[in-house]
Design a protein around this motif. Structure first.
Motif, PDB file in Angstrom:
ATOM      1  N   SER A  89      43.871  31.099  37.071  1.00  0.00           N
ATOM      2  CA  SER A  89      44.325  31.704  38.244  1.00  0.00           C
ATOM      3  C   SER A  89      44.296  30.665  39.301  1.00  0.00           C
ATOM      4  CB  SER A  89      43.765  32.925  38.588  1.00  0.00           C
ATOM      5  OG  SER A  89      42.422  32.683  38.924  1.00  0.00           O
ATOM      6  N   VAL A  91      48.118  30.688  40.141  1.00  0.00           N
ATOM      7  CA  VAL A  91      48.447  31.906  41.126  1.00  0.00           C
ATOM      8  C   VAL A  91      48.118  31.839  42.433  1.00  0.00           C
ATOM      9  CG1 VAL A  91      48.124  34.505  41.203  1.00  0.00           C
ATOM     10  CG2 VAL A  91      47.940  33.572  38.952  1.00  0.00           C
ATOM     11  N   LEU A 130      53.143  31.577  40.005  1.00  0.00           N
ATOM     12  CA  LEU A 130      53.160  32.869  40.027  1.00  0.00           C
ATOM     13  C   LEU A 130      52.440  33.384  41.434  1.00  0.00           C
ATOM     14  CD1 LEU A 130      51.222  33.380  36.808  1.00  0.00           C
ATOM     15  CD2 LEU A 130      53.674  33.555  37.120  1.00  0.00           C
ATOM     16  N   ALA A 189      49.234  38.151  39.062  1.00  0.00           N
ATOM     17  CA  ALA A 189      48.906  38.032  37.686  1.00  0.00           C
ATOM     18  C   ALA A 189      47.640  39.067  37.290  1.00  0.00           C
ATOM     19  CB  ALA A 189      48.589  36.600  37.211  1.00  0.00           C
ATOM     20  N   GLN A 197      42.559  40.509  37.875  1.00  0.00           N
ATOM     21  CA  GLN A 197      44.079  40.507  38.596  1.00  0.00           C
ATOM     22  C   GLN A 197      43.887  39.826  39.893  1.00  0.00           C
ATOM     23  OE1 GLN A 197      45.344  44.285  40.081  1.00  0.00           O
ATOM     24  NE2 GLN A 197      43.444  45.157  39.927  1.00  0.00           N
ATOM     25  N   VAL A 207      48.979  40.344  29.263  1.00  0.00           N
ATOM     26  CA  VAL A 207      49.184  39.408  30.326  1.00  0.00           C
ATOM     27  C   VAL A 207      50.214  39.623  31.246  1.00  0.00           C
ATOM     28  CG1 VAL A 207      49.073  37.086  31.362  1.00  0.00           C
ATOM     29  CG2 VAL A 207      47.782  37.758  29.246  1.00  0.00           C
ATOM     30  N   SER A 235      52.422  39.076  34.546  1.00  0.00           N
ATOM     31  CA  SER A 235      52.485  38.150  35.779  1.00  0.00           C
ATOM     32  C   SER A 235      53.810  38.076  36.648  1.00  0.00           C
ATOM     33  CB  SER A 235      52.196  36.490  35.314  1.00  0.00           C
ATOM     34  OG  SER A 235      53.266  36.428  34.142  1.00  0.00           O
ATOM     35  N   TYR A 283      56.680  36.541  39.556  1.00  0.00           N
ATOM     36  CA  TYR A 283      57.076  35.412  40.245  1.00  0.00           C
ATOM     37  C   TYR A 283      58.190  35.611  41.065  1.00  0.00           C
ATOM     38  CZ  TYR A 283      60.936  35.599  36.818  1.00  0.00           C
ATOM     39  OH  TYR A 283      62.126  36.293  36.254  1.00  0.00           O
ATOM     40  N   THR A 315      52.301  31.843  32.090  1.00  0.00           N
ATOM     41  CA  THR A 315      51.848  32.978  31.205  1.00  0.00           C
ATOM     42  C   THR A 315      51.352  32.525  29.774  1.00  0.00           C
ATOM     43  OG1 THR A 315      53.295  34.359  32.783  1.00  0.00           O
ATOM     44  CG2 THR A 315      52.492  35.399  30.571  1.00  0.00           C
TER      45      THR A 315
END
Length: 149
Positions: free
Chosen positions: A15, A19, A27, A30, A50, A119, A121, A123, A137
């Motif tokens: 992450s 992320v 992302l 997620a 998360q 999973v 995610s 975007y 991902t």
């Protein structure tokens, strides 16, 4: 190292690379959700990790049901109060676009299934962003998929 601790370590590393809720990375959100009831974490639908999302177990139950019944492409997915519709399916991945995309910045979601986890995610952006989100991902899915000996 226990399964939960290993997942947390992999999540933190992944992450931090992929992320960013402000949209500065591949992302903007997620999550990892437990799927298997026979694992040490025995609660299917439990959101284990998360970032950039506010999912609860009740939010992901319809997604889990759609993935298990192989009919997610016929369902409307709700993530953080936005509706998504599946537009493409692959072996173990679903790509969805946000319903309100023409009024807000374009975006979508990727839902990937491993034997033990789901999973999810999100975007922002169009085709290039979708490709980056799909690749990001897949990286996490490969890391958390148990290896057969």
């Amino acid at each position: 190292m226990g399964e939960r601790a290993m997942l947390h370590r992999l999540w933190d590393k992944w992450s931090s690379i992929y992320v960013a809720p402000d949209g500065g990375k591949a992302l903007c959100g997620a999550a990892v959700v437990n799927l298997a009831s026979d694992r040490p974490i025995r609660f299917p639908g439990l959101v284990l990790e998360q970032e950039g999302m506010e999912l609860k177990s009740a939010d992901v139950r319809p997604i889990i049901a759609g993935v298990r019944d192989y009919n997610l492409q016929n369902e409307c997915i709700v993530l953080d109060s936005c509706k998504y519709f599946v537009t493409a399916t692959y072996e173990n991945m679903y790509c969805a676009r946000r319903e309100d995309a023409p009024t807000l910045p374009w975006g979508g979601a990727i839902i990937g299934r491993t034997p033990a986890y789901l999973v999810i995610s999100k975007y922002q952006g169009t085709y290039g962003a979708a490709a980056k989100a799909l690749a990001a991902t897949e990286v996490l899915m490969e890391q958390i998929t148990p290896r057969s000996s």
